[in-house]
Design a protein around this motif. Structure first.
Motif, short mmCIF file in Angstrom:
data_model
loop_
_atom_site.label_atom_id
_atom_site.label_comp_id
_atom_site.label_asym_id
_atom_site.label_seq_id
_atom_site.Cartn_x
_atom_site.Cartn_y
_atom_site.Cartn_z
N GLU A 143 -32.50 50.75 -5.53
CA GLU A 143 -32.13 49.77 -4.51
C GLU A 143 -32.15 50.38 -3.10
O GLU A 143 -31.54 49.85 -2.18
N THR A 166 -36.35 43.14 5.88
CA THR A 166 -35.92 44.34 5.16
C THR A 166 -36.82 44.57 3.95
O THR A 166 -37.31 43.62 3.33
N LYS A 219 -36.20 46.52 0.56
CA LYS A 219 -35.13 47.17 -0.20
C LYS A 219 -35.42 47.04 -1.69
O LYS A 219 -35.61 45.93 -2.19
N GLU A 266 -37.95 44.38 -3.30
CA GLU A 266 -38.01 43.10 -2.59
C GLU A 266 -38.20 43.28 -1.09
O GLU A 266 -37.76 44.26 -0.50
N ILE A 267 -38.85 42.30 -0.51
CA ILE A 267 -38.94 42.18 0.94
C ILE A 267 -38.25 40.87 1.30
O ILE A 267 -38.49 39.84 0.66
N ALA A 268 -37.35 40.91 2.28
CA ALA A 268 -36.51 39.74 2.57
C ALA A 268 -36.44 39.48 4.06
O ALA A 268 -36.64 40.37 4.89
N TRP A 285 -26.32 40.77 2.25
CA TRP A 285 -27.60 40.89 1.54
C TRP A 285 -27.86 39.70 0.63
O TRP A 285 -29.00 39.47 0.21
N SER A 307 -30.05 36.04 2.43
CA SER A 307 -31.40 36.05 2.98
C SER A 307 -31.98 34.64 2.98
O SER A 307 -31.65 33.81 2.13
N THR A 339 -36.81 35.62 -0.09
CA THR A 339 -37.01 36.93 -0.69
C THR A 339 -38.31 36.93 -1.48
O THR A 339 -38.60 35.97 -2.20
N ASN A 358 -40.84 39.25 -4.17
CA ASN A 358 -41.04 40.42 -5.02
C ASN A 358 -42.30 41.14 -4.53
O ASN A 358 -43.37 40.54 -4.43
#
Length: 486
Positions: free
Chosen positions: A268, A295, A297, A300-302, A314, A317, A320, A322
């Motif tokens: 994470e 972000t 993280k 994932e990109i969010a 968190w 968001s 989000t 994948n």
């Protein structure tokens, strides 16, 4: 010789539409201060008058604010043989609101944690991790406790017995710092805007537009509640300030990432965070570009309206993705939708597309590299993905295995039907609907094995397959693996 980064100087600020005013700009470690000429400068009340003579310990509670935090800076530490002291209290922020703290106060405790023998970094961590309400035990130095005192121009009370101690104090690490110049003794400057740089954004584009400012840039706080547009006709001076502020914002962002990652599991970890501008496609309003916080993280990109600061943020968001299930594409010049440069889009397996811009080419390159790096790490952590489909009319399961390649099993009895290494994959094609054709060969130019498969979500399979293939190629390069692993 490289030009020194600006930390204090004079620019112009937009005060009304089309009207500019000369201001003094101070860049400290954690804030950008805009001062206007005239009027008495802001200063904390004299602590000796407020607390009486001698050491007077007192307990003060500060409610941390979402923007601006505690609203103060510290100086000193064990490594400089000086106590932890408040070096700056920002006007109209949390520490100032208590009316019980003063510049020069020595911090004795932070939430019952003794600070009398703390290093500067230990004090910074204690304050940053102290929660929504901070309980400080402070005292103001008396003449007897610290030796001869003198007041500096910035109002901080300091103990200096010898010139060597003076130099050591001035060179000691600090969580906030600035510079003064000779003009300050001749002119009075009043703090007009104190803009915290933690999670701040900076842009050369006009707000919401695709028009590039030729002689200005805008700095905005994390919630957008405070912003300032700074001008200069000197392009070199403007670039120096833009670069200095941008570097300071990046430094604070990296610190936030490192601090968060110290308590997060490897799966994470935060790999990248930055401000982007999203193009709102179905609008007739002039404001077609909207600021978003992006972000990367874990897997994932969010996107967020505001930067996530605490754990619950968190979960809020806007959207989000994948990383293994998207196409991230940096736009060529002929693919740009308007005058904004440094653009990219994210396309999902369902065909949805989001179009973004960042401020510089370096920002775009850093983000692109981070996306690829995070995708490769995500694939390495997952190792396998399985997709149900059909092969010659037969129900099957295609397994993408990072170590063993592509394998096809019978869905009925799990019989292995065929298997190929990723390096054997020579080409692929699709009919745009359900069918995928894969060409395999052990050697380049050799005879092909042609395998045709059908999937309900063909685009998802192709996208994930591409992620696995790219991750496998990246694994072959030891330097890449070494530089991109936690």
């Amino acid at each position: 010789m490289a030009e020194k980064s600006a930390t204090l100087g004079y620019l112009h600020m937009q005060v009304n539409r089309g009207e500019l005013q000369k201001v003094r700009v101070k860049l400290s470690r954690e804030a950008l201060t805009i001062q206007k000429e005239g009027g008495p400068p802001y200063a904390s009340p004299n602590a000796q008058q407020a607390t009486g003579s001698g050491n007077n310990r007192r307990e003060v509670r500060i409610a941390r604010r979402k923007v601006g935090g505690l609203g103060m800076s510290i100086r000193g530490g064990k490594e400089s043989n000086l106590p932890i002291a408040i070096s700056k209290i920002y006007k109209n922020q949390a520490a100032a609101a208590t009316r019980q703290l003063y510049e020069g106060d020595i911090i004795v405790e932070v939430n019952n944690q003794d600070m009398t023998n703390a290093t500067h970094d230990e004090a910074v961590v204690a304050l940053k991790e102290s929660g929504p309400e901070v309980v400080l035990v402070v005292e103001h130095p008396s003449t007897g406790s610290l030796g001869r005192q003198e007041k500096q121009a910035n109002g901080i009370v300091r103990s200096i017995e010898e010139s060597s101690e003076r130099q050591r104090f001035m060179n000691s690490t600090s969580s906030d710092y600035g510079e003064t110049d000779s003009m300050s003794s001749m002119q009075s400057w009043t703090d007009n805007i104190i803009l915290p740089l933690t999670f701040a954004s900076i842009s050369r584009y006009k707000t919401g537009e695709d028009n590039l400012r030729s002689n200005a840039f805008e700095v905005s706080s994390m919630d957008g509640g405070a912003s300032v547009v700074l001008y200069s006709e000197n392009s070199g001076e403007l670039l120096s300030w833009y670069t200095a502020i941008k570097d300071r914002i990046s430094m604070l962002l990296d610190q936030s990432i490192n601090m968060s990652n110290s308590s997060l599991p490897s799966a994470e970890q935060i790999i990248h965070m930055c401000w982007v501008w999203e193009r709102i496609q179905s609008t007739t309003h002039w404001n077609v570009w909207k600021r978003k916080f992006m972000t990367i993280k874990g897997c994932e990109i969010a996107l967020f309206e505001m930067p996530p600061v605490v754990t619950r943020d968190w979960l809020q968001s806007e959207i989000t993705f994948n990383l293994m299930e998207i196409v991230f594409h940096v736009c060529r010049e002929d693919e740009l939708l308007d005058k904004r440069e440094n653009c990219f889009y994210i396309q999902t397996c369902t065909g949805e597309s989001c179009y973004f811009s960042v401020d510089t080419q370096a920002d775009c390159t850093d983000l692109s590299n981070s996306v690829h790096r995070a995708t490769h790490i995500s694939v390495a952590q997952v190792e396998c993905r399985t997709f149900p489909g059909k092969w010659h009319g037969r129900a099957v399961k295609l397994v993408l295995d990072l170590k063993r390649g592509l394998r096809l099993y019978s869905a009925e009895d799990r019989t292995l039907l065929w298997q190929y290494r990723f390096s054997y994959l020579r080409g692929s094609s699709d009919d745009g609907h359900k069918k995928i054709t894969l060409l395999f060969s052990p050697a380049p130019g050799g005879p092909f094995d042609r395998q045709e498969l059908e999937f309900t979500n063909m685009q998802l399979v192709l996208t994930v397959m591409h992620a696995f293939y790219a991750a496998k190629v990246a694994q072959v390069d030891p330097k890449f693996v070494m530089e991109n692993s936690f």
